[in-house]
Design an enzyme around this catalytic site. Structure first.
Site, short mmCIF file in Angstrom:
data_model
loop_
_atom_site.label_atom_id
_atom_site.label_comp_id
_atom_site.label_asym_id
_atom_site.label_seq_id
_atom_site.Cartn_x
_atom_site.Cartn_y
_atom_site.Cartn_z
N HIS A 464 0.79 -1.34 -0.13
CA HIS A 464 -0.02 0.13 -0.02
C HIS A 464 0.93 1.29 -0.08
CE1 HIS A 464 -3.63 2.61 1.21
NE2 HIS A 464 -2.48 3.16 1.85
N GLU A 465 1.78 1.31 1.02
CA GLU A 465 2.62 2.59 0.98
C GLU A 465 3.30 2.92 -0.31
OE1 GLU A 465 2.05 4.91 3.14
OE2 GLU A 465 0.40 3.78 4.35
N HIS A 468 1.69 4.77 -2.88
CA HIS A 468 1.88 5.99 -2.65
C HIS A 468 3.37 6.73 -3.15
CE1 HIS A 468 -1.44 7.00 -0.27
NE2 HIS A 468 -1.28 6.16 0.59
N HIS A 471 3.32 6.82 -6.98
CA HIS A 471 2.61 8.06 -7.49
C HIS A 471 3.47 9.13 -7.03
CE1 HIS A 471 -1.53 10.10 -6.83
NE2 HIS A 471 -0.87 10.55 -8.07
#
Length: 674
Positions: A464-465, A468, A471
């Site tokens: 998940h992290e 980021h 991104h």
């Protein structure tokens, strides 16, 4: 001014790779002078903009504003990362000092009427789409800040902003301390039956690190649920651990934050009213992708009813398995028993296959390499801000540099709870910068020489992290204001949730899930059993999430002048009114440790995770329908969405990716709500 008490490390961009901050040259004494120099520099630059007698143009006004404040940007990006990741006592003291100064500076900039008038005077003709968007966003930022208010209202607004900034810092620091203080010290190893030998060694090491001469220390992660509750067979130990978790920040002593929360909610309501909104929730949602507070509630209401119904069914099933009524500290333990007995899934037993370095390098990095063609090279020659930080250089398939990725994975007393991604340097063609991003997790550190074995939830957090991080790394925009994750709060979780897709993807799972001692792959059929079991527990998972979401909205839908005298009573009433007051399913965060909304920028925004999950679930469906785990699909996602930052309207970026608006059906199916 001495070298040790100067802004020198921040006066110029770092000369290290990708402008990585020169952490070896930075001392705590440098921060305050650098902030002061940064404030002065930006105000001087703004004074030059407003003093310019030439007609306002994009170049002499908008672009000049976008370039302003370079020193302040550099020091903020370093300091607030350090305050979260390694907040020593002197850093915390400085953070408290800086909070009102930063709020005052931001007000000085955004309440500057002559600067706003020049922004309004900039002609839009001939501007390309990204430049036109930049002009529009600057104009909005001034109006949202209250530049149109009368002098008396602006004075009060400044007071409120300063108070809220200070209270937010105090809340965060107290929650960190409350979490450290609430760790459960156990002397008798028999009370920890169910923990593995590795877990016991980690707990023993944690106890010594905390100053205990003997025994074991069960440290707390930020959410309500604690991983050890899944395996501890001693019901009393489970009860103690759960109560320690839910009572953080609400007991007696200096770490009680309930009063702070109530004051902040009241001040936010007053601020919203000054700016013309009925509540802080309405003010907070104005710049988001969600069209209105009404729309958010309209989405949440049917999901809440279905989730609670499912949770009640799950509770009845667990009670039948346990042979007694289920308390909150029983849920995870018996839920794991159902997974083992009915689905053949024992999450605790899978940990030897989830060793941190393998998950990271053979899972997280491998998926990114296969999808996007990027490579990762450990740069042991580059120093992080803490000895535990590792740094990788990220390159494209053609050898060009994308940026740097920093990993800081272990919990420590100076680190705030939870997991997050931040940027030290943001990509921008205007500034000629490439991204330098960091992922922070809070994994208990094993004894020296031992392997770090992750829970399945921690594997999910790693992926998940890193979503980021991608991104931020893949950003390809001109203006730093639009770089990477600088998107609306209810869109920012979308790319990170998409990256969770690859955890159980066969090629990815087979590459990283190998026994840390023997190298053997996961037992055959494990992934299929995990996927089959995915719907089990969705009632609980959705209800605990919605409990936190609806509590957040309740705090921020308060009307001005409606103070809360008893925060715990308010919390109980809010959960009851929302229909999520199940004693066995406490909210994911309670008021006393709800850092997201009182210190993390998510006020009235915790709904963002499920709002973003609509796009996420639909994106997973798109990948599956279009060939799955392929380089061409990865490039399409990168090119149409991940690279866009906020230079393109986020929902338009999704349409560019999917060729249509999002469909809610995949989300409802994923959560077992249809």
């Amino acid at each position: 001014m001495t070298e040790e008490n100067s802004p020198k490390p921040f006066l110029q961009a770092s000369t290290l790779e990708c402008q990585l901050p020169d952490f070896a040259a930075i001392d705590v004494s440098h921060y305050l002078p650098a902030f002061q120099a940064g404030f002065a520099q930006q105000l001087a630059e703004i004074a030059s903009i407003t003093a310019d007698r030439a007609a306002a143009t994009f170049e002499n006004t908008v672009l000049a504003m976008e370039r302003s404040g370079a020193i302040l940007t550099r020091v903020q990006n370093v300091f607030f990362n350090i305050a979260s990741s390694h907040g020593t006592a002197d850093v915390q003291a400085l953070e408290a000092t800086l909070a009102p100064l930063l709020a005052e500076h931001e007000d000085t900039v955004l309440l500057n009427a002559p600067l706003y008038e020049r922004m309004l005077a900039v002609p839009s003709e001939g501007l390309d789409a990204e430049s036109l968007r930049l002009l529009d966003e600057y104009r909005k930022s001034f109006t949202r800040a209250g530049v149109a208010l009368d002098a008396a209202s602006q004075d009060r607004l400044r007071e409120l902003n300063g108070q809220l900034s200070s209270l937010s810092t105090e809340f965060s620091q107290k929650v960190m301390q409350a979490g450290n203080d609430a760790a459960v010290h156990v002397l008798d190893v028999a009370e920890l039956h169910g923990l593995s030998d590795d877990d016991l060694a980690t707990a023993a090491a944690a106890a010594r690190a905390a100053g205990h001469l003997d025994g074991y220390l069960l440290t707390l992660i930020l959410p309500t649920a604690q991983p050890a509750l899944e395996v501890l067979t001693n019901r009393e130990t489970r009860r103690k651990l759960h109560l320690a978790s839910v009572s953080r920040g609400s007991g007696s002593g200096d770490s009680n934050v309930l009063g702070l929360a109530a004051v902040m909610a009241s001040l936010r309501a007053e601020k919203a009213a000054l700016l013309g909104f009925a509540s802080e929730a309405e003010r907070s949602l104005e710049p988001q992708t969600a069209p209105s507070l009404v729309a958010v509630h309209a989405m949440l209401s049917p999901i809440t009813a279905a989730a609670v119904r499912n949770a009640r069914d799950e509770e009845a099933k667990l009670a039948a398995v346990a042979g007694h009524p289920i308390e909150a500290w029983d849920w995870a333990f018996y839920s794991e028993q159902v997974r083992r007995d009915e689905y053949g899934v024992d999450l605790a037993a899978l940990r030897p296959w989830f060793e941190l370095d393998s998950v990271l390098e053979n899972g997280v990095f491998y998926a990114a390499t296969q999808l996007y063609g990027v490579s990762f090279t450990l740069r042991s020659d580059l120093l992080g801000y803490h000895p535990e930080v590792r740094i990788w250089e990220v390159k494209n398939a053609d050898g060009s540099t994308v940026g740097l990725f920093l990993g800081d994975f272990y919990t420590r007393d100076t680190k705030r709870g939870g997991a997050w991604m931040n940027s030290f340097v943001e990509q921008s063609f205007l500034d000629g910068t490439q991204a330098v991003v960091v992922n922070n997790l809070n994994i208990p550190k094993p004894p020296a020489g031992e392997s770090t074995l992750l829970t399945f939830d921690e594997v999910v957090t790693c992926f998940h992290e890193f979503g980021h991080a991608l991104h931020g790394l893949f950003s390809s925009v001109r203006y730093p204001r639009f770089s990477g994750t600088n998107v609306p709060r209810d869109f920012v979780e979308y790319p990170s949730q998409v990256n969770e897709m690859w955890i159980l993807w066969p090629e990815v799972l087979a590459n990283y899930a190998k026994h840390y001692r023997t190298g053997e792959p996961l037992p055959e059929g494990t992934a299929e059993r995990l996927q089959a079991a995915a719907l089990w527990g969705q009632g609980f998972a959705t209800t605990e999430y919605l409990g936190a979401t609806l509590l957040d909205l309740a705090w921020h839908e308060l009307a001005p002048g409606a103070p809360v005298d008893d925060p715990l009573a308010f919390e109980a009433a809010a959960l009851a009114a929302a229909g999520v007051n199940l004693p066995a399913v406490p909210p994911r965060y309670r008021t006393g440790y709800f850092n997201h909304i009182f210190a993390g920028g998510y006020a009235a925004g915790y709904y963002s995770y499920i709002w973003s999950e609509v796009l996420d679930a639909d994106t997973v469906a798109w990948f599956k329908a279009n060939g799955g785990f392929t380089r061409s699909n990865g490039e399409h996602f990168r090119t149409t969405l991940l690279r866009s930052g906020f230079a393109v309207d986020p929902l338009q970026a999704f349409r560019d990716f999917a060729g249509r608006d999002a469909d809610t059906a995949p989300l409802l199916a994923r959560r077992g709500l249809i």
